[in-house]
Write an enzyme that holds these catalytic residues in place. Structure first.
Site, PDB file in Angstrom:
ATOM      1  N   THR A 131     -13.214   6.745  11.713  1.00  0.00           N
ATOM      2  CA  THR A 131     -13.774   5.502  11.162  1.00  0.00           C
ATOM      3  C   THR A 131     -15.002   5.040  11.937  1.00  0.00           C
ATOM      4  OG1 THR A 131     -13.281   3.149  10.906  1.00  0.00           O
ATOM      5  CG2 THR A 131     -12.078   4.277  12.626  1.00  0.00           C
ATOM      6  N   ASP A 132     -15.835   4.234  11.271  1.00  0.00           N
ATOM      7  CA  ASP A 132     -16.998   3.663  11.967  1.00  0.00           C
ATOM      8  C   ASP A 132     -16.587   2.567  12.955  1.00  0.00           C
ATOM      9  OD1 ASP A 132     -16.295   1.634  10.177  1.00  0.00           O
ATOM     10  OD2 ASP A 132     -18.280   1.465   9.250  1.00  0.00           O
ATOM     11  N   GLU A 133     -15.324   2.087  12.856  1.00  0.00           N
ATOM     12  CA  GLU A 133     -14.907   0.969  13.728  1.00  0.00           C
ATOM     13  C   GLU A 133     -14.888   1.362  15.207  1.00  0.00           C
ATOM     14  OE1 GLU A 133     -11.731  -1.519  12.496  1.00  0.00           O
ATOM     15  OE2 GLU A 133     -12.280  -1.392  10.388  1.00  0.00           O
ATOM     16  N   TYR A 156      -6.317  -1.039  16.386  1.00  0.00           N
ATOM     17  CA  TYR A 156      -6.541   0.060  15.427  1.00  0.00           C
ATOM     18  C   TYR A 156      -7.732   0.914  15.861  1.00  0.00           C
ATOM     19  CZ  TYR A 156      -8.579   2.399  11.367  1.00  0.00           C
ATOM     20  OH  TYR A 156      -9.161   3.335  10.535  1.00  0.00           O
ATOM     21  N   LYS A 160      -7.946   4.849  17.133  1.00  0.00           N
ATOM     22  CA  LYS A 160      -8.745   5.882  16.454  1.00  0.00           C
ATOM     23  C   LYS A 160      -9.754   6.480  17.443  1.00  0.00           C
ATOM     24  CE  LYS A 160      -8.776   7.023  12.631  1.00  0.00           C
ATOM     25  NZ  LYS A 160      -8.012   8.063  11.890  1.00  0.00           N
TER      26      LYS A 160
HETATM   27  P1  NAD Z   1      -3.562   4.559   4.283  1.00  0.00           P
HETATM   28  O1  NAD Z   1      -2.918   3.589   5.191  1.00  0.00           O
HETATM   29  O2  NAD Z   1      -3.784   4.204   2.854  1.00  0.00           O
HETATM   30  O3  NAD Z   1      -2.727   5.932   4.282  1.00  0.00           O
HETATM   31  C1  NAD Z   1      -2.211   6.499   5.451  1.00  0.00           C
HETATM   32  C2  NAD Z   1      -1.212   7.583   5.052  1.00  0.00           C
HETATM   33  O4  NAD Z   1      -0.702   8.176   6.252  1.00  0.00           O
HETATM   34  C3  NAD Z   1      -0.001   7.064   4.261  1.00  0.00           C
HETATM   35  O5  NAD Z   1       0.268   7.898   3.169  1.00  0.00           O
HETATM   36  C4  NAD Z   1       1.136   7.100   5.275  1.00  0.00           C
HETATM   37  O6  NAD Z   1       2.404   7.311   4.688  1.00  0.00           O
HETATM   38  C5  NAD Z   1       0.716   8.273   6.152  1.00  0.00           C
HETATM   39  N1  NAD Z   1       1.274   8.181   7.505  1.00  0.00           N
HETATM   40  C6  NAD Z   1       1.264   7.102   8.344  1.00  0.00           C
HETATM   41  N2  NAD Z   1       1.899   7.388   9.486  1.00  0.00           N
HETATM   42  C7  NAD Z   1       2.322   8.680   9.383  1.00  0.00           C
HETATM   43  C8  NAD Z   1       3.025   9.552  10.247  1.00  0.00           C
HETATM   44  N3  NAD Z   1       3.439   9.148  11.470  1.00  0.00           N
HETATM   45  N4  NAD Z   1       3.273  10.808   9.847  1.00  0.00           N
HETATM   46  C9  NAD Z   1       2.853  11.238   8.627  1.00  0.00           C
HETATM   47  N5  NAD Z   1       2.203  10.449   7.756  1.00  0.00           N
HETATM   48  C10 NAD Z   1       1.926   9.185   8.133  1.00  0.00           C
HETATM   49  O7  NAD Z   1      -4.927   4.964   4.992  1.00  0.00           O
HETATM   50  P2  NAD Z   1      -6.359   5.272   4.362  1.00  0.00           P
HETATM   51  O8  NAD Z   1      -7.089   4.001   4.177  1.00  0.00           O
HETATM   52  O9  NAD Z   1      -6.206   6.209   3.235  1.00  0.00           O
HETATM   53  O10 NAD Z   1      -7.041   6.020   5.606  1.00  0.00           O
HETATM   54  C11 NAD Z   1      -6.883   7.427   5.783  1.00  0.00           C
HETATM   55  C12 NAD Z   1      -7.639   7.855   7.012  1.00  0.00           C
HETATM   56  O11 NAD Z   1      -9.022   7.541   6.877  1.00  0.00           O
HETATM   57  C13 NAD Z   1      -7.185   7.156   8.297  1.00  0.00           C
HETATM   58  O12 NAD Z   1      -7.211   8.106   9.346  1.00  0.00           O
HETATM   59  C14 NAD Z   1      -8.222   6.068   8.520  1.00  0.00           C
HETATM   60  O13 NAD Z   1      -8.357   5.769   9.882  1.00  0.00           O
HETATM   61  C15 NAD Z   1      -9.459   6.744   7.966  1.00  0.00           C
HETATM   62  N6  NAD Z   1     -10.491   5.831   7.424  1.00  0.00           N
HETATM   63  C16 NAD Z   1     -10.154   4.871   6.505  1.00  0.00           C
HETATM   64  C17 NAD Z   1     -11.169   4.076   5.963  1.00  0.00           C
HETATM   65  C18 NAD Z   1     -10.864   3.028   4.915  1.00  0.00           C
HETATM   66  O14 NAD Z   1     -11.758   2.267   4.533  1.00  0.00           O
HETATM   67  N7  NAD Z   1      -9.662   2.925   4.401  1.00  0.00           N
HETATM   68  C19 NAD Z   1     -12.502   4.250   6.358  1.00  0.00           C
HETATM   69  C20 NAD Z   1     -12.781   5.227   7.332  1.00  0.00           C
HETATM   70  C21 NAD Z   1     -11.768   6.024   7.840  1.00  0.00           C
HETATM   71  O1  DAU Z   2     -14.818   0.454   8.535  1.00  0.00           O
HETATM   72  C1  DAU Z   2     -13.801   1.342   8.194  1.00  0.00           C
HETATM   73  C2  DAU Z   2     -12.474   0.627   8.214  1.00  0.00           C
HETATM   74  O2  DAU Z   2     -12.452  -0.229   7.078  1.00  0.00           O
HETATM   75  C3  DAU Z   2     -11.273   1.570   8.195  1.00  0.00           C
HETATM   76  O3  DAU Z   2     -11.265   2.341   9.362  1.00  0.00           O
HETATM   77  C4  DAU Z   2      -9.961   0.774   8.085  1.00  0.00           C
HETATM   78  O4  DAU Z   2      -8.868   1.671   7.970  1.00  0.00           O
HETATM   79  C5  DAU Z   2     -10.039  -0.101   6.859  1.00  0.00           C
HETATM   80  O5  DAU Z   2      -8.879  -0.893   6.765  1.00  0.00           O
HETATM   81  C6  DAU Z   2     -11.281  -0.987   6.900  1.00  0.00           C
HETATM   82  O6  DAU Z   2     -11.173  -1.975   7.963  1.00  0.00           O
HETATM   83  P1  DAU Z   2     -11.646  -3.495   7.771  1.00  0.00           P
HETATM   84  O7  DAU Z   2     -10.925  -4.324   8.752  1.00  0.00           O
HETATM   85  O8  DAU Z   2     -13.119  -3.598   7.714  1.00  0.00           O
HETATM   86  O9  DAU Z   2     -11.083  -3.733   6.259  1.00  0.00           O
HETATM   87  P2  DAU Z   2     -10.313  -4.968   5.593  1.00  0.00           P
HETATM   88  O10 DAU Z   2     -10.267  -4.689   4.128  1.00  0.00           O
HETATM   89  O11 DAU Z   2      -9.051  -5.275   6.293  1.00  0.00           O
HETATM   90  O12 DAU Z   2     -11.320  -6.174   5.839  1.00  0.00           O
HETATM   91  C7  DAU Z   2     -12.649  -6.135   5.336  1.00  0.00           C
HETATM   92  C8  DAU Z   2     -13.324  -7.430   5.767  1.00  0.00           C
HETATM   93  O13 DAU Z   2     -12.712  -8.513   5.058  1.00  0.00           O
HETATM   94  C9  DAU Z   2     -13.158  -7.743   7.225  1.00  0.00           C
HETATM   95  O14 DAU Z   2     -14.332  -8.387   7.692  1.00  0.00           O
HETATM   96  C10 DAU Z   2     -11.988  -8.730   7.273  1.00  0.00           C
HETATM   97  C11 DAU Z   2     -12.128  -9.470   5.956  1.00  0.00           C
HETATM   98  N1  DAU Z   2     -10.878  -9.930   5.322  1.00  0.00           N
HETATM   99  C12 DAU Z   2      -9.853  -9.040   5.193  1.00  0.00           C
HETATM  100  C13 DAU Z   2      -8.660  -9.421   4.610  1.00  0.00           C
HETATM  101  C14 DAU Z   2      -7.511  -8.452   4.483  1.00  0.00           C
HETATM  102  C15 DAU Z   2     -10.779 -11.224   4.831  1.00  0.00           C
HETATM  103  O15 DAU Z   2     -11.729 -12.000   4.904  1.00  0.00           O
HETATM  104  N2  DAU Z   2      -9.610 -11.598   4.236  1.00  0.00           N
HETATM  105  C16 DAU Z   2      -8.527 -10.768   4.132  1.00  0.00           C
HETATM  106  O16 DAU Z   2      -7.481 -11.205   3.592  1.00  0.00           O
END
Ligand code: NAD
Ligand code: DAU
Length: 350
Positions: A131-133, A156, A160
Protein backbone atom coordinates in the site's frame (compact mmCIF):
# COMPACT_ATOMS: atom_id res chain seq x y z
CA UNK A 1 0.14 -26.00 -16.37
CA UNK A 2 1.63 -23.36 -14.06
CA UNK A 3 0.37 -23.35 -10.48
CA UNK A 4 -0.24 -19.88 -9.04
CA UNK A 5 -1.08 -19.28 -5.37
CA UNK A 6 -3.17 -16.17 -4.70
CA UNK A 7 -3.63 -15.36 -1.00
CA UNK A 8 -6.62 -13.32 0.20
CA UNK A 9 -8.52 -14.09 -3.00
CA UNK A 10 -11.93 -13.97 -1.29
CA UNK A 11 -11.47 -10.33 -0.29
CA UNK A 12 -12.14 -7.14 -2.23
CA UNK A 13 -9.05 -6.76 -4.45
CA UNK A 14 -8.10 -10.45 -4.27
CA UNK A 15 -11.42 -11.54 -5.80
CA UNK A 16 -10.82 -9.23 -8.79
CA UNK A 17 -7.29 -10.60 -9.17
CA UNK A 18 -8.52 -14.22 -8.99
CA UNK A 19 -11.24 -13.49 -11.58
CA UNK A 20 -8.74 -11.88 -13.95
CA UNK A 21 -6.20 -14.71 -13.67
CA UNK A 22 -8.75 -17.55 -13.94
CA UNK A 23 -10.39 -16.00 -17.02
CA UNK A 24 -7.36 -14.58 -18.83
CA UNK A 25 -4.77 -17.29 -18.14
CA UNK A 26 -6.44 -20.67 -18.80
CA UNK A 27 -2.99 -22.32 -18.76
CA UNK A 28 -2.55 -21.35 -15.09
CA UNK A 29 -4.16 -23.25 -12.26
CA UNK A 30 -5.14 -20.66 -9.64
CA UNK A 31 -5.18 -21.72 -5.97
CA UNK A 32 -6.99 -19.19 -3.79
CA UNK A 33 -5.82 -19.45 -0.16
CA UNK A 34 -8.07 -17.52 2.21
CA UNK A 35 -9.00 -17.82 5.90
CA UNK A 36 -12.46 -16.31 5.24
CA UNK A 37 -12.24 -13.70 7.99
CA UNK A 38 -15.07 -11.16 8.24
CA UNK A 39 -13.62 -9.61 5.04
CA UNK A 40 -13.43 -12.83 3.02
CA UNK A 41 -16.54 -13.83 1.12
CA UNK A 42 -16.89 -16.70 -1.36
CA UNK A 43 -19.96 -14.97 -2.82
CA UNK A 44 -17.40 -12.63 -4.44
CA UNK A 45 -16.26 -15.52 -6.65
CA UNK A 46 -19.54 -17.23 -7.65
CA UNK A 47 -18.76 -16.68 -11.35
CA UNK A 48 -15.41 -18.51 -11.26
CA UNK A 49 -15.91 -21.19 -8.59
CA UNK A 50 -16.76 -23.98 -11.06
CA UNK A 51 -13.93 -23.24 -13.52
CA UNK A 52 -11.56 -26.19 -14.00
CA UNK A 53 -8.43 -24.04 -13.47
CA UNK A 54 -9.56 -22.76 -10.04
CA UNK A 55 -9.29 -24.29 -6.55
CA UNK A 56 -10.28 -22.69 -3.25
CA UNK A 57 -8.23 -23.62 -0.17
CA UNK A 58 -9.48 -22.49 3.23
CA UNK A 59 -6.54 -21.78 5.54
CA UNK A 60 -4.65 -19.27 7.62
CA UNK A 61 -1.34 -17.85 6.36
CA UNK A 62 -0.07 -17.71 9.95
CA UNK A 63 -0.46 -21.50 10.34
CA UNK A 64 3.12 -22.59 9.62
CA UNK A 65 2.54 -26.35 9.42
CA UNK A 66 -0.44 -25.90 7.11
CA UNK A 67 1.36 -23.41 4.81
CA UNK A 68 4.49 -25.62 4.60
CA UNK A 69 2.35 -28.64 3.73
CA UNK A 70 0.49 -26.69 1.04
CA UNK A 71 3.79 -25.62 -0.58
CA UNK A 72 5.22 -29.15 -0.29
CA UNK A 73 2.14 -30.53 -2.08
CA UNK A 74 1.92 -28.04 -4.94
CA UNK A 75 5.38 -26.35 -5.12
CA UNK A 76 3.76 -23.39 -6.95
CA UNK A 77 5.38 -21.44 -9.79
CA UNK A 78 4.26 -18.09 -8.44
CA UNK A 79 2.67 -16.48 -5.40
CA UNK A 80 0.57 -13.30 -5.44
CA UNK A 81 0.17 -12.33 -1.80
CA UNK A 82 -2.80 -10.12 -0.91
CA UNK A 83 -4.10 -11.68 2.33
CA UNK A 84 -4.04 -9.06 5.06
CA UNK A 85 -5.95 -7.26 7.73
CA UNK A 86 -6.67 -4.15 5.67
CA UNK A 87 -8.74 -1.59 7.62
CA UNK A 88 -6.95 1.28 9.40
CA UNK A 89 -9.74 1.83 11.95
CA UNK A 90 -9.71 -1.84 12.97
CA UNK A 91 -5.91 -1.64 13.36
CA UNK A 92 -6.41 1.13 15.92
CA UNK A 93 -8.85 -1.10 17.84
CA UNK A 94 -6.72 -4.30 17.63
CA UNK A 95 -3.10 -3.81 16.46
CA UNK A 96 -1.93 -7.36 17.30
CA UNK A 97 -4.28 -8.93 14.74
CA UNK A 98 -2.44 -6.84 12.11
CA UNK A 99 1.00 -7.91 13.32
CA UNK A 100 -0.08 -11.54 13.21
CA UNK A 101 -1.51 -11.67 9.70
CA UNK A 102 0.42 -8.92 7.94
CA UNK A 103 3.87 -9.55 9.43
CA UNK A 104 3.95 -13.15 10.72
CA UNK A 105 1.67 -14.39 7.92
CA UNK A 106 3.89 -12.79 5.26
CA UNK A 107 7.09 -14.21 6.78
CA UNK A 108 5.46 -17.65 7.04
CA UNK A 109 4.74 -17.54 3.28
CA UNK A 110 8.24 -16.22 2.48
CA UNK A 111 9.80 -19.09 4.46
CA UNK A 112 7.66 -21.68 2.73
CA UNK A 113 8.56 -20.26 -0.71
CA UNK A 114 12.27 -20.06 0.16
CA UNK A 115 12.43 -23.62 1.47
CA UNK A 116 10.35 -25.10 -1.34
CA UNK A 117 12.12 -23.28 -4.17
CA UNK A 118 15.66 -23.70 -2.74
CA UNK A 119 18.11 -24.49 -5.57
CA UNK A 120 15.39 -24.03 -8.19
CA UNK A 121 14.45 -20.34 -8.04
CA UNK A 122 14.60 -19.88 -11.85
CA UNK A 123 11.17 -18.89 -13.20
CA UNK A 124 9.63 -18.54 -9.72
CA UNK A 125 8.11 -15.29 -8.45
CA UNK A 126 6.83 -14.04 -5.07
CA UNK A 127 4.67 -10.95 -5.60
CA UNK A 128 3.85 -8.93 -2.48
CA UNK A 129 0.90 -6.54 -2.77
CA UNK A 130 1.34 -3.48 -0.57
CA UNK A 131 0.00 0.00 0.00
CA UNK A 132 0.97 3.65 -0.41
CA UNK A 133 0.26 4.16 3.32
CA UNK A 134 3.77 2.90 4.14
CA UNK A 135 5.13 6.23 2.84
CA UNK A 136 3.25 8.21 5.50
CA UNK A 137 1.48 11.48 4.81
CA UNK A 138 2.10 14.25 2.26
CA UNK A 139 1.58 17.98 2.75
CA UNK A 140 -0.22 20.05 0.13
CA UNK A 141 2.20 19.14 -2.67
CA UNK A 142 4.43 16.30 -3.87
CA UNK A 143 3.85 12.66 -4.79
CA UNK A 144 5.04 9.31 -3.38
CA UNK A 145 7.66 7.69 -5.63
CA UNK A 146 9.29 4.28 -5.24
CA UNK A 147 12.20 5.93 -3.39
CA UNK A 148 10.14 7.90 -0.86
CA UNK A 149 11.35 6.85 2.64
CA UNK A 150 8.94 4.76 4.72
CA UNK A 151 7.11 6.67 7.47
CA UNK A 152 4.02 4.71 8.54
CA UNK A 153 1.65 6.20 11.13
CA UNK A 154 -1.09 3.64 11.81
CA UNK A 155 -0.71 0.11 13.16
CA UNK A 156 -2.02 -1.06 9.74
CA UNK A 157 0.58 0.84 7.72
CA UNK A 158 3.35 -0.06 10.20
CA UNK A 159 2.50 -3.76 9.77
CA UNK A 160 2.45 -3.44 5.97
CA UNK A 161 5.79 -1.56 6.08
CA UNK A 162 7.30 -4.36 8.18
CA UNK A 163 6.04 -6.97 5.71
CA UNK A 164 7.55 -5.02 2.78
CA UNK A 165 10.92 -4.93 4.57
CA UNK A 166 10.80 -8.69 5.13
CA UNK A 167 10.06 -9.32 1.44
CA UNK A 168 13.07 -7.22 0.39
CA UNK A 169 15.23 -8.87 3.07
CA UNK A 170 14.38 -12.33 1.65
CA UNK A 171 15.41 -11.10 -1.80
CA UNK A 172 18.73 -9.69 -0.58
CA UNK A 173 19.56 -12.49 1.85
CA UNK A 174 18.21 -15.63 0.15
CA UNK A 175 17.89 -14.39 -3.47
CA UNK A 176 14.15 -15.09 -3.34
CA UNK A 177 12.74 -13.77 -6.65
CA UNK A 178 10.34 -11.08 -5.43
CA UNK A 179 8.46 -8.13 -6.84
CA UNK A 180 6.40 -5.57 -4.89
CA UNK A 181 3.79 -2.94 -5.60
CA UNK A 182 2.42 -0.11 -3.48
CA UNK A 183 -1.03 1.03 -4.54
CA UNK A 184 -3.31 3.91 -3.63
CA UNK A 185 -6.95 3.65 -2.45
CA UNK A 186 -9.06 1.24 -4.50
CA UNK A 187 -12.80 1.41 -5.12
CA UNK A 188 -15.29 -0.72 -7.05
CA UNK A 189 -17.58 -3.72 -6.61
CA UNK A 190 -17.30 -6.19 -3.69
CA UNK A 191 -15.68 -3.56 -1.42
CA UNK A 192 -16.48 -4.28 2.24
CA UNK A 193 -18.71 -1.48 3.66
CA UNK A 194 -16.31 -0.55 6.46
CA UNK A 195 -14.31 1.55 3.94
CA UNK A 196 -15.39 5.08 3.02
CA UNK A 197 -17.02 4.63 -0.41
CA UNK A 198 -19.09 1.45 0.16
CA UNK A 199 -19.98 2.56 3.71
CA UNK A 200 -21.23 5.89 2.37
CA UNK A 201 -23.24 4.24 -0.44
CA UNK A 202 -24.80 1.81 2.06
CA UNK A 203 -25.75 4.58 4.50
CA UNK A 204 -26.99 6.94 1.77
CA UNK A 205 -29.19 4.19 0.37
CA UNK A 206 -30.67 3.52 3.83
CA UNK A 207 -31.05 7.20 4.78
CA UNK A 208 -28.53 6.84 7.60
CA UNK A 209 -25.94 9.47 8.66
CA UNK A 210 -22.82 9.46 6.46
CA UNK A 211 -19.84 9.84 8.84
CA UNK A 212 -17.04 12.11 7.63
CA UNK A 213 -13.97 12.16 9.88
CA UNK A 214 -12.74 15.56 11.09
CA UNK A 215 -13.46 18.27 8.53
CA UNK A 216 -13.29 16.03 5.46
CA UNK A 217 -10.15 17.79 4.18
CA UNK A 218 -8.04 14.61 3.97
CA UNK A 219 -7.03 13.64 0.45
CA UNK A 220 -6.92 10.16 -1.08
CA UNK A 221 -5.88 9.07 -4.59
CA UNK A 222 -8.56 6.70 -5.94
CA UNK A 223 -8.06 3.86 -8.42
CA UNK A 224 -10.72 1.55 -9.90
CA UNK A 225 -10.08 -1.94 -8.52
CA UNK A 226 -10.10 -3.63 -11.94
CA UNK A 227 -7.28 -1.30 -13.01
CA UNK A 228 -5.31 -2.42 -9.93
CA UNK A 229 -5.91 -6.08 -10.82
CA UNK A 230 -4.69 -5.40 -14.38
CA UNK A 231 -1.57 -3.66 -13.00
CA UNK A 232 -0.89 -6.69 -10.78
CA UNK A 233 -1.04 -9.00 -13.83
CA UNK A 234 1.35 -6.73 -15.75
CA UNK A 235 3.84 -6.51 -12.86
CA UNK A 236 3.60 -10.24 -12.09
CA UNK A 237 4.58 -11.06 -15.68
CA UNK A 238 6.92 -8.20 -16.63
CA UNK A 239 8.15 -6.60 -13.39
CA UNK A 240 11.90 -6.65 -12.76
CA UNK A 241 13.15 -9.08 -10.12
CA UNK A 242 13.57 -7.27 -6.77
CA UNK A 243 11.82 -4.10 -7.98
CA UNK A 244 8.93 -2.09 -6.56
CA UNK A 245 6.22 -0.39 -8.62
CA UNK A 246 3.87 2.33 -7.40
CA UNK A 247 0.29 2.02 -8.69
CA UNK A 248 -2.16 4.94 -8.73
CA UNK A 249 -4.63 6.79 -10.86
CA UNK A 250 -3.36 10.40 -10.58
CA UNK A 251 -6.83 10.99 -9.12
CA UNK A 252 -6.77 12.97 -5.87
CA UNK A 253 -9.98 13.84 -4.03
CA UNK A 254 -10.70 15.56 -0.73
CA UNK A 255 -13.03 13.23 1.21
CA UNK A 256 -15.75 15.87 1.48
CA UNK A 257 -15.71 16.58 -2.30
CA UNK A 258 -15.88 12.86 -3.02
CA UNK A 259 -18.84 12.46 -0.66
CA UNK A 260 -20.70 15.38 -2.31
CA UNK A 261 -20.10 13.80 -5.75
CA UNK A 262 -21.50 10.49 -4.45
CA UNK A 263 -24.52 12.32 -2.97
CA UNK A 264 -25.35 13.80 -6.40
CA UNK A 265 -25.12 10.36 -8.04
CA UNK A 266 -27.37 8.87 -5.35
CA UNK A 267 -29.95 11.68 -5.71
CA UNK A 268 -30.17 10.86 -9.41
CA UNK A 269 -30.18 7.04 -9.05
CA UNK A 270 -32.75 7.03 -6.23
CA UNK A 271 -34.97 9.75 -7.77
CA UNK A 272 -34.42 12.06 -4.80
CA UNK A 273 -34.64 15.87 -4.94
CA UNK A 274 -31.27 17.54 -5.63
CA UNK A 275 -29.45 18.04 -2.29
CA UNK A 276 -31.55 15.46 -0.43
CA UNK A 277 -28.76 12.89 0.10
CA UNK A 278 -26.20 15.55 1.16
CA UNK A 279 -28.36 16.24 4.24
CA UNK A 280 -27.08 12.92 5.61
CA UNK A 281 -23.46 14.13 5.79
CA UNK A 282 -22.37 14.14 9.45
CA UNK A 283 -18.95 15.29 10.66
CA UNK A 284 -17.68 12.96 13.38
CA UNK A 285 -14.60 12.62 15.62
CA UNK A 286 -11.42 12.35 13.54
CA UNK A 287 -9.44 9.13 13.09
CA UNK A 288 -6.42 8.99 15.46
CA UNK A 289 -3.18 9.64 13.55
CA UNK A 290 -5.20 10.45 10.40
CA UNK A 291 -2.82 10.91 7.43
CA UNK A 292 -3.60 14.16 5.61
CA UNK A 293 -2.83 13.31 2.01
CA UNK A 294 -1.77 10.36 -0.15
CA UNK A 295 -0.83 10.75 -3.82
CA UNK A 296 1.02 8.26 -5.99
CA UNK A 297 3.46 8.89 -8.82
CA UNK A 298 2.87 5.89 -11.10
CA UNK A 299 5.26 7.08 -13.82
CA UNK A 300 7.65 4.12 -13.48
CA UNK A 301 4.86 1.58 -14.06
CA UNK A 302 3.61 3.54 -17.06
CA UNK A 303 7.03 4.16 -18.65
CA UNK A 304 8.59 0.72 -18.00
CA UNK A 305 5.62 -1.62 -18.29
CA UNK A 306 3.07 0.44 -20.28
CA UNK A 307 0.23 0.32 -17.70
CA UNK A 308 -2.21 3.19 -17.31
CA UNK A 309 -5.64 3.47 -15.65
CA UNK A 310 -8.62 2.85 -17.94
CA UNK A 311 -11.47 4.70 -16.24
CA UNK A 312 -12.32 8.27 -15.31
CA UNK A 313 -13.33 8.52 -11.63
CA UNK A 314 -16.93 9.70 -12.22
CA UNK A 315 -17.50 6.78 -14.61
CA UNK A 316 -16.01 4.33 -12.08
CA UNK A 317 -18.14 5.76 -9.26
CA UNK A 318 -21.31 5.38 -11.37
CA UNK A 319 -20.42 1.75 -12.11
CA UNK A 320 -19.72 1.16 -8.41
CA UNK A 321 -23.02 2.69 -7.25
CA UNK A 322 -24.89 0.65 -9.90
CA UNK A 323 -23.25 -2.54 -8.61
CA UNK A 324 -24.25 -1.86 -4.98
CA UNK A 325 -27.82 -0.95 -5.94
CA UNK A 326 -28.10 -4.16 -8.02
CA UNK A 327 -26.59 -6.37 -5.32
CA UNK A 328 -28.76 -5.70 -2.30
CA UNK A 329 -28.48 -9.27 -1.01
CA UNK A 330 -24.67 -9.15 -1.01
CA UNK A 331 -24.80 -5.90 0.95
CA UNK A 332 -27.47 -7.19 3.35
CA UNK A 333 -25.45 -10.37 4.05
CA UNK A 334 -22.19 -8.58 4.84
CA UNK A 335 -23.82 -5.91 7.01
CA UNK A 336 -25.65 -8.31 9.31
CA UNK A 337 -24.19 -9.94 12.43
CA UNK A 338 -20.68 -8.88 13.44
CA UNK A 339 -20.76 -5.81 11.21
CA UNK A 340 -23.40 -4.26 13.47
CA UNK A 341 -21.19 -4.70 16.54
CA UNK A 342 -18.18 -3.23 14.72
CA UNK A 343 -20.28 -0.26 13.55
CA UNK A 344 -21.49 0.37 17.07
CA UNK A 345 -17.97 0.38 18.52
CA UNK A 346 -16.43 2.44 15.69
CA UNK A 347 -19.14 5.08 15.28
CA UNK A 348 -20.92 5.43 18.58
CA UNK A 349 -18.50 4.42 21.35
CA UNK A 350 -15.23 6.01 20.16
P1 NAD B 1 -9.76 -7.22 2.29
O1 NAD B 1 -9.76 -6.93 3.73
O2 NAD B 1 -10.97 -6.93 1.47
O3 NAD B 1 -9.41 -8.77 2.04
C1 NAD B 1 -8.41 -9.43 2.75
C2 NAD B 1 -8.58 -10.93 2.52
O4 NAD B 1 -7.54 -11.61 3.23
C3 NAD B 1 -9.91 -11.50 3.02
O5 NAD B 1 -10.47 -12.36 2.07
C4 NAD B 1 -9.53 -12.26 4.28
O6 NAD B 1 -10.37 -13.36 4.56
C5 NAD B 1 -8.11 -12.70 3.95
N1 NAD B 1 -7.30 -12.93 5.15
C6 NAD B 1 -7.16 -12.11 6.23
N2 NAD B 1 -6.36 -12.67 7.15
C7 NAD B 1 -5.98 -13.88 6.64
C8 NAD B 1 -5.14 -14.91 7.11
N3 NAD B 1 -4.53 -14.83 8.32
N4 NAD B 1 -4.94 -15.99 6.35
C9 NAD B 1 -5.53 -16.09 5.13
N5 NAD B 1 -6.36 -15.15 4.64
C10 NAD B 1 -6.57 -14.04 5.38
O7 NAD B 1 -8.48 -6.46 1.70
P2 NAD B 1 -8.29 -5.70 0.32
O8 NAD B 1 -8.77 -4.31 0.45
O9 NAD B 1 -8.78 -6.55 -0.78
O10 NAD B 1 -6.69 -5.63 0.28
C11 NAD B 1 -5.92 -6.70 -0.27
C12 NAD B 1 -4.46 -6.36 -0.20
O11 NAD B 1 -4.19 -5.16 -0.92
C13 NAD B 1 -3.96 -6.10 1.23
O12 NAD B 1 -2.66 -6.65 1.34
C14 NAD B 1 -3.92 -4.58 1.34
O13 NAD B 1 -2.94 -4.17 2.25
C15 NAD B 1 -3.56 -4.21 -0.09
N6 NAD B 1 -4.03 -2.88 -0.53
C16 NAD B 1 -5.35 -2.53 -0.39
C17 NAD B 1 -5.78 -1.30 -0.89
C18 NAD B 1 -7.23 -0.87 -0.79
O14 NAD B 1 -7.56 0.26 -1.14
N7 NAD B 1 -8.14 -1.71 -0.34
C19 NAD B 1 -4.88 -0.43 -1.52
C20 NAD B 1 -3.53 -0.83 -1.61
C21 NAD B 1 -3.13 -2.07 -1.13
O1 DAU C 1 -4.12 4.03 0.48
C1 DAU C 1 -4.34 2.66 0.39
C2 DAU C 1 -5.18 2.21 1.57
O2 DAU C 1 -6.50 2.70 1.34
C3 DAU C 1 -5.19 0.69 1.75
O3 DAU C 1 -3.90 0.25 2.06
C4 DAU C 1 -6.16 0.30 2.88
O4 DAU C 1 -6.23 -1.12 2.97
C5 DAU C 1 -7.52 0.86 2.55
O5 DAU C 1 -8.42 0.57 3.60
C6 DAU C 1 -7.45 2.37 2.32
O6 DAU C 1 -7.13 3.06 3.56
P1 DAU C 1 -7.84 4.44 3.98
O7 DAU C 1 -7.74 4.58 5.44
O8 DAU C 1 -7.37 5.56 3.14
O9 DAU C 1 -9.36 4.08 3.52
P2 DAU C 1 -10.77 4.33 4.22
O10 DAU C 1 -11.81 3.98 3.20
O11 DAU C 1 -10.85 3.69 5.55
O12 DAU C 1 -10.78 5.90 4.42
C7 DAU C 1 -10.66 6.79 3.32
C8 DAU C 1 -10.69 8.21 3.88
O13 DAU C 1 -12.00 8.46 4.38
C9 DAU C 1 -9.75 8.42 5.03
O14 DAU C 1 -9.25 9.75 4.97
C10 DAU C 1 -10.64 8.27 6.27
C11 DAU C 1 -11.98 8.78 5.78
N1 DAU C 1 -13.18 8.15 6.37
C12 DAU C 1 -13.24 6.79 6.42
C13 DAU C 1 -14.33 6.15 6.96
C14 DAU C 1 -14.40 4.65 7.04
C15 DAU C 1 -14.23 8.94 6.82
O15 DAU C 1 -14.18 10.16 6.72
N2 DAU C 1 -15.32 8.31 7.34
C16 DAU C 1 -15.41 6.95 7.47
O16 DAU C 1 -16.45 6.46 7.99
Amino acid sequence: MKKILITGGAGFIGSHVVRLFVNQYPDYHVFNLDALTYAGNLENLKDVESKSNYTFVKGDITDEAFVNQLFATHTFDGVIHLAAESHVDRSILDPLAFVKTNVIGTVTLLNAAKNTWKGAMEGKRFYHVSTDEVYGSLGDSGLFTETTPYDPHSPYSASKAASDHFVRAYHDTYQLPVVLSNCSNNYGSHHFPEKLIPLAIHNMKNNKPVPVYGTGENVRDWLFVEDHARAIAVIFHQGKNGDTYNIGGFNEWKNIDLIHTLCKIMDRKLNRAEGETAKLITFVKDRAGHDLRYAIDATKLNKELGWSPSLQFEEGLEKTVDWYLANETWLANVTSGNYQQYYQVQYTQR
